[in-house]
Design an enzyme around this catalytic site. Sequence first.
Site, PDB file in Angstrom:
ATOM      1  N   GLY A 252      -7.596  -8.404   0.250  1.00  0.00           N
ATOM      2  CA  GLY A 252      -7.827  -9.410   1.278  1.00  0.00           C
ATOM      3  C   GLY A 252      -7.115 -10.719   1.007  1.00  0.00           C
ATOM      4  O   GLY A 252      -5.993 -10.733   0.504  1.00  0.00           O
TER       5      GLY A 252
ATOM      6  N   LYS B 257     -18.945 -16.889   3.779  1.00  0.00           N
ATOM      7  CA  LYS B 257     -20.412 -16.836   3.886  1.00  0.00           C
ATOM      8  C   LYS B 257     -21.106 -16.273   2.658  1.00  0.00           C
ATOM      9  O   LYS B 257     -20.681 -15.263   2.109  1.00  0.00           O
ATOM     10  CB  LYS B 257     -20.797 -15.961   5.074  1.00  0.00           C
ATOM     11  CG  LYS B 257     -20.334 -16.526   6.376  1.00  0.00           C
ATOM     12  CD  LYS B 257     -20.924 -15.698   7.513  1.00  0.00           C
ATOM     13  CE  LYS B 257     -20.042 -15.785   8.737  1.00  0.00           C
ATOM     14  NZ  LYS B 257     -19.523 -14.502   9.165  1.00  0.00           N
TER      15      LYS B 257
ATOM     16  N   ARG C 134       0.821  -1.217   0.000  1.00  0.00           N
ATOM     17  CA  ARG C 134       0.000   0.000   0.000  1.00  0.00           C
ATOM     18  C   ARG C 134       0.853   1.265   0.000  1.00  0.00           C
ATOM     19  O   ARG C 134       0.442   2.279  -0.556  1.00  0.00           O
ATOM     20  CB  ARG C 134      -0.941  -0.009   1.211  1.00  0.00           C
ATOM     21  CG  ARG C 134      -2.083  -0.991   1.000  1.00  0.00           C
ATOM     22  CD  ARG C 134      -2.975  -1.085   2.212  1.00  0.00           C
ATOM     23  NE  ARG C 134      -4.256  -1.666   1.847  1.00  0.00           N
ATOM     24  CZ  ARG C 134      -5.194  -1.997   2.721  1.00  0.00           C
ATOM     25  NH1 ARG C 134      -4.997  -1.809   4.001  1.00  0.00           N
ATOM     26  NH2 ARG C 134      -6.332  -2.510   2.307  1.00  0.00           N
TER      27      ARG C 134
END
Length: 437
Positions: free
Chosen positions: A394, A237, A38
Amino acid sequence: MTYNKKTIEDVEVAGKKILVRCDFNVPVKDGVITSDKRIVEALPTIKYLKSKGAMVILCSHMGKPHNVFDAKIKLNKKEVAAIDALPEAEREAATAAAVEKAKKDVKKFSLKVVADKLNELLGGGVVFASDTVGEDARAKVAAMKPGDIVLLENTRFTALEEKNDPEFSKQLGSLAELFVNDAFGTAHRAHASTAGVAQHAGLPAVCGYLIQKEIGIMGKALSNPERPFVAILGGAKVADKLNVINNLLTKVDTLIIGGGMAYTFLAAKGYGVGGSLLDESKLDYCKDMMKKAEEKGVKLLLPVDTTVAKEFPDPIDAPIDVKIVDSDKIPADMQGLDIGPATMKLYADAVKNAKTVVWNGPMGVFENPTLAKGTIAVAQALADSSATTIVGGGDSAAACEQLGYANRITHISTGGGASLEFLEGLELPGIACLEDK
Ligand code: AMP
């Protein structure tokens, strides 16, 4: 969502004080930055502004620190519970000790480590302010000359940041004459140092090169993709990805589902899924999505075979006995923890024929080497592909980087949550607030 925002090249920057919101939320272990991606991605904007003779005031959050700059340190629930459990006579001293400890712990979240890294990457010249809008910040900013760079302390050292407090935004904005947002990783949150400054500080607000790149590449993929366009979704999920699935079904030619979320789809097809992750409240949703895919002529690929085990590994990277079964034959006493080899081939073949690929979320419990094979196979397929390949931040981004495939992927996003919300078609408040061209 397509954006056409003004960039740093559309405004006069020479000789101006410019507040640049970066995403320096980097992982730090024992005082050492473990991935500087980053920071490296922020350099083009910083170098451009410096080369044009701007005075560059950098700010960012890092982690979730205690609020050191507020009147008192707020102890977390665990700390408060531990103090409450003590005899009353001991509580005051214990509270004071916990606050002192919290003050020390907070140093872990100081951006000083980022200032050191920036100095290393830029060959020096970055001055660090020990507060964000306090005396030190104001003095160091007042002393700036064209080409100077100051990095302010962690914006989350006050709770006002996440509260999107207008006064805090104004104080930040008062340091500068122009606001540049280049923090894609936090673009999905409206905080005081992001959307707040643009809204309340009365400064012109434009985007930096990183946000321009992120929304350019992902925006093109979504609005005008080279086809076939394949999206691969994984992760734990279904509930977290409902809107992404819905939105992508209107855009892609093939939607591939893996990870824990695949089992609710398999159950919706009527298969027994044993002890696998299952969200019964989303069975109808999955049925609807399968119907929608069929109506739209979108190929929806689900695992045809599954790597199963008796128990979830504990600890997560513990050795584990697994077997491979067809996805409609998952034993009742076992659970699916990764896609199987036939599925890996099916998914890799779909990627091979694609011209645009978007991937977000692991195919299995990739933290365990035995259950990482599906995720590795997908990363490998993207790395081998000549398509435009885009990996959401992620876990999937980390997998590509750890495997050394990063430079074989067209674009690895610096934003996990932000890239997901972008794929959902949601407006990102940190970008929406900037001036249109
Ligand atoms: P998410 O946070 O939704 O992106 O999900 C990432 C997590 O999903 C990782 O920690 C994986 O270990 C987990 N995961 C992936 N596949 C499975 C699975 N089949 N069963 C349980 N957890 C899974």
